[in-house]
Design an enzyme around this catalytic site. Structure first.
Site, PDB file in Angstrom:
ATOM      1  N   LYS A 132      37.313  50.168  61.386  1.00 45.68           N
ATOM      2  CA  LYS A 132      37.491  50.031  59.940  1.00 45.68           C
ATOM      3  C   LYS A 132      37.708  51.379  59.258  1.00 45.68           C
ATOM      4  CE  LYS A 132      37.500  45.597  59.868  1.00 45.68           C
ATOM      5  NZ  LYS A 132      38.753  44.878  59.547  1.00 45.68           N
ATOM      6  N   TYR A 165      33.251  48.712  65.793  1.00 44.90           N
ATOM      7  CA  TYR A 165      33.711  48.078  64.558  1.00 44.90           C
ATOM      8  C   TYR A 165      33.834  49.114  63.444  1.00 44.90           C
ATOM      9  CZ  TYR A 165      33.959  44.776  60.666  1.00 44.90           C
ATOM     10  OH  TYR A 165      34.347  44.075  59.537  1.00 44.90           O
ATOM     11  N   SER A 178      35.958  47.313  55.360  1.00 45.52           N
ATOM     12  CA  SER A 178      34.550  46.923  55.396  1.00 45.52           C
ATOM     13  C   SER A 178      33.725  48.043  54.778  1.00 45.52           C
ATOM     14  CB  SER A 178      34.111  46.702  56.853  1.00 45.52           C
ATOM     15  OG  SER A 178      32.701  46.571  56.955  1.00 45.52           O
TER      16      SER A 178
END
Length: 242
Positions: A170, A166, A153
């Site tokens: 990533k 998150y 991401s």
């Protein structure tokens, strides 16, 4: 090694038929990619937790009988191990693996994220990828070929408030991909792929209605499929962007 390199290949590139394993295939980017690959004549192997969504996808895939969709939870090592055995028995070793299954925390400051929610993000986004690597790389090594795409991401290369779990997951994928790229044999490739900003359920959970301003998964899949199908051993260790 390429850092955050955009891909600009032609959508009509002709490549040999491949067998592609996609985790998290039942919705979002995984689903769109599966439909695009099937439309191009490639064999799709997919897994997700929802049998209902898998059944719906199966009916939409071009030449639906050629594909294999399985219920599996990547968070579970034993589930992935069982899936690997089934795939090898029915379809052989995949040519390409797309570690796409992922989740995100509800927008919250890190001290407001419960331990359970934090663990769920890490277990899915990091351990889930590790489980797939654990059981599929040994199958690819003797062949000295195989492409592994770990979905990253933009937030795996930067930071953003309210999505710290998150972001951490990533960033972990970026590091994991670079490290594993140094462990596989010549002829294979492991890359981290930033898909860009796409209008999915995951994006909606962060951006709300503003998610609709971004490109749809099916439009993204046309570009992403071409890029993934044209990856070679020369891309090993890359940190790429669609």
């Amino acid at each position: 090694m390429t850092m955050a390199t955009p891909f600009s290949g032609a959508a009509n590139s002709i490549v040999a038929a491949r067998t592609v394993l996609i985790t998290g295939v039942s919705k979002g980017l995984g689903r769109a990619l599966a439909l695009e690959l099937a439309k191009r004549g490639h064999t799709v192997i997919g897994c997700a937790r929802s049998q209902e969504k898998l059944t719906a996808l199966q009916s939409e895939l071009s030449s639906s009988t050629n594909h294999l969709l399985l219920t599996a939870d990547v968070k579970s090592n034993s589930s992935v191990e069982e899936m690997a055995h089934t795939i090898v028995e029915k379809k052989g070793v995949p040519d390409i693996i797309v570690n796409n299954a992922g989740t995100i925390n509800k927008n919250s400051k890190i001290w407001e994220v419960s331990a359970e929610d934090f663990d769920n993000v890490m277990d899915t986004n990091v351990k889930g990828v590790a489980n797939v690597l654990r059981h599929f790389i040994p199958l690819m090594l003797p062949r000295k070929q195989g492409i592994i795409v770990n979905m990253s991401s933009g937030w795996g290369r930067s930071g953003a408030a309210l999505v710290a779990p998150y972001c951490a997951s990533k960033w972990a994928i970026e590091g994991l991909s670079r490290a594993v790229a140094k462990e596989v044999v010549e002829g294979m490739a492991v890359v981290a792929l930033n898909p860009g900003v796409i209008n999915t359920e995951l994006l909606t959970s962060c951006f709300g209605n503003s998610a609709s301003l971004y490109q749809a998964p099916d439009a993204w899949a046309v570009k992403a499929a071409t890029m993934i199908l044209n990856l070679t051993a020369g891309d090993n260790g890359g940190s790429l962007t669609v």
